[in-house]
Motif scaffolding. Structure first.
Motif, PDB file in Angstrom:
ATOM      1  N   LEU A  81      35.598  38.232  30.200  1.00 38.75           N
ATOM      2  CA  LEU A  81      34.890  38.167  31.480  1.00 38.75           C
ATOM      3  C   LEU A  81      33.407  37.850  31.306  1.00 38.75           C
ATOM      4  O   LEU A  81      32.713  37.546  32.270  1.00 38.75           O
ATOM      5  CB  LEU A  81      35.040  39.490  32.225  1.00 38.75           C
ATOM      6  CG  LEU A  81      36.405  39.776  32.844  1.00 38.75           C
ATOM      7  CD1 LEU A  81      36.453  41.202  33.393  1.00 38.75           C
ATOM      8  CD2 LEU A  81      36.742  38.777  33.941  1.00 38.75           C
ATOM      9  N   GLN A 218      41.582  38.275  38.808  1.00 37.16           N
ATOM     10  CA  GLN A 218      41.017  37.027  39.327  1.00 37.16           C
ATOM     11  C   GLN A 218      41.034  36.905  40.853  1.00 37.16           C
ATOM     12  O   GLN A 218      40.019  36.546  41.455  1.00 37.16           O
ATOM     13  CB  GLN A 218      41.708  35.826  38.677  1.00 37.16           C
ATOM     14  CG  GLN A 218      41.346  35.628  37.204  1.00 37.16           C
ATOM     15  CD  GLN A 218      39.853  35.486  36.986  1.00 37.16           C
ATOM     16  OE1 GLN A 218      39.202  34.632  37.580  1.00 37.16           O
ATOM     17  NE2 GLN A 218      39.293  36.340  36.140  1.00 37.16           N
ATOM     18  N   LEU A 221      38.231  39.168  42.112  1.00 37.05           N
ATOM     19  CA  LEU A 221      36.887  38.696  41.790  1.00 37.05           C
ATOM     20  C   LEU A 221      36.498  37.488  42.635  1.00 37.05           C
ATOM     21  O   LEU A 221      35.333  37.336  43.012  1.00 37.05           O
ATOM     22  CB  LEU A 221      36.803  38.342  40.301  1.00 37.05           C
ATOM     23  CG  LEU A 221      37.068  39.501  39.329  1.00 37.05           C
ATOM     24  CD1 LEU A 221      36.958  39.018  37.889  1.00 37.05           C
ATOM     25  CD2 LEU A 221      36.116  40.662  39.582  1.00 37.05           C
ATOM     26  N   LYS A 222      37.454  36.639  42.948  1.00 40.21           N
ATOM     27  CA  LYS A 222      37.172  35.468  43.778  1.00 40.21           C
ATOM     28  C   LYS A 222      36.767  35.861  45.191  1.00 40.21           C
ATOM     29  O   LYS A 222      35.984  35.162  45.840  1.00 40.21           O
ATOM     30  CB  LYS A 222      38.403  34.558  43.822  1.00 40.21           C
ATOM     31  CG  LYS A 222      38.689  33.836  42.521  1.00 40.21           C
ATOM     32  CD  LYS A 222      39.986  33.058  42.601  1.00 40.21           C
ATOM     33  CE  LYS A 222      40.323  32.416  41.253  1.00 40.21           C
ATOM     34  NZ  LYS A 222      41.628  31.726  41.278  1.00 40.21           N
ATOM     35  N   ILE A 235      34.920  33.746  36.424  1.00 44.15           N
ATOM     36  CA  ILE A 235      35.935  33.683  37.490  1.00 44.15           C
ATOM     37  C   ILE A 235      36.561  32.306  37.436  1.00 44.15           C
ATOM     38  O   ILE A 235      35.872  31.286  37.562  1.00 44.15           O
ATOM     39  CB  ILE A 235      35.306  33.933  38.869  1.00 44.15           C
ATOM     40  CG1 ILE A 235      34.612  35.297  38.901  1.00 44.15           C
ATOM     41  CG2 ILE A 235      36.372  33.860  39.955  1.00 44.15           C
ATOM     42  CD1 ILE A 235      33.879  35.600  40.185  1.00 44.15           C
ATOM     43  N   GLU A 236      37.872  32.261  37.233  1.00 43.60           N
ATOM     44  CA  GLU A 236      38.572  30.980  37.096  1.00 43.60           C
ATOM     45  C   GLU A 236      38.728  30.303  38.444  1.00 43.60           C
ATOM     46  O   GLU A 236      38.925  30.974  39.475  1.00 43.60           O
ATOM     47  CB  GLU A 236      39.930  31.187  36.448  1.00 43.60           C
ATOM     48  CG  GLU A 236      39.851  31.650  34.993  1.00 43.60           C
ATOM     49  CD  GLU A 236      41.213  31.755  34.345  1.00 43.60           C
ATOM     50  OE1 GLU A 236      42.209  31.980  35.084  1.00 43.60           O
ATOM     51  OE2 GLU A 236      41.308  31.611  33.114  1.00 43.60           O
TER      52      GLU A 236
END
Length: 237
Positions: A81, A218, A221-222, A235-236
């Motif tokens: 991360l 994820q 977090l988005k 963050i992907e």
């Protein structure tokens, strides 16, 4: 039917089985993503952006029993991360012991997001599930009262009974916490991913746990408001 056609039947059946298995895995993964996405917006404190730290409150799995500290999943997750994660895992901790040190180890550390990895020792010590549930409820609600996001790491596969599935799911819904289920799934069945005591993950097992928690976080977090201290959080897309 020709002899050639008959000879190809076993290969065709194997390919069909593989295709069906792949489809099942794809639908299962898609279902988990949809479930996370649909529930993430209900998470309490998602948009507050208060606090400065990511913290793991856990037991011997979080603390990395039997492996090097840098091999434990909180350290691996921290590197992936790209932000510090305060590892507050203590070997042998029950939910009651985790609750007892919640103030000093978590709430006094200005948390933004807290991952709770507890209940395995409750199961091993045959503590009533009602007591485990109430302890976890207090941990989660006190974290949320601080303005932080509470994440439940479900450890309910194999070692911990099926009732913990329901317990984690019900608590997450009731308290508006975020649930990442079954982070230990299948690890105890494979000697590559567990230690000789069967309970604790090996270094390779911790890598899998880290991957599962990373992917599970994820969607959260988005959608979340990230505090300035964690602006480098990976963050992907």
């Amino acid at each position: 039917m020709s002899i050639l056609s008959l000879s190809l039947l076993p290969f065709a059946k194997r390919n069909l089985r593989r295709s069906l298995l792949l489809l099942v895995l794809l639908f299962t993964t898609w279902g988990l993503v949809i479930s996370c996405s649909s529930s993430v917006n209900q998470v309490k404190n998602l948009q507050l952006g208060q606090g400065e730290q990511m913290i793991v409150l856990g037991d011997s799995i979080a603390s990395g029993y039997g492996v090097q500290v840098e091999q434990a999943f909180p350290s691996l997750l921290s590197r992936r991360l790209n932000v510090p994660i305060l590892n507050q895992g203590v070997a042998g901790d029950t939910t009651a012991l985790g609750l007892a040190r919640l103030q000093t180890d978590v709430l006094d550390q200005n948390p933004w997001l807290v991952m709770v990895e507890l209940s395995g020792n409750d199961y091993l010590q045959r503590i009533p599930e009602t007591e485990t549930e109430e302890n976890l409820r207090q941990i989660i609600t006190r974290i949320q009262a601080q303005g932080a996001i509470a994440v439940i790491l479900g450890i309910n596969v194999g070692v911990v009974g099926d009732n913990y599935d329901r317990l984690f799911e019900d608590l997450a819904k009731e308290t508006q916490a975020y649930l990442i289920p079954q982070i230990l799934k299948g690890l105890h069945r494979d000697e590559r991913y567990r230690q000789d005591d069967i309970i604790h993950p090996s270094a390779a097992g911790h890598q899998i746990i880290s991957d599962r928690v990373f992917e599970g976080l994820q969607p959260l977090l988005k959608a979340a408001k990230i505090p300035p201290t964690l602006e480098n959080l990976v963050i992907e897309e």
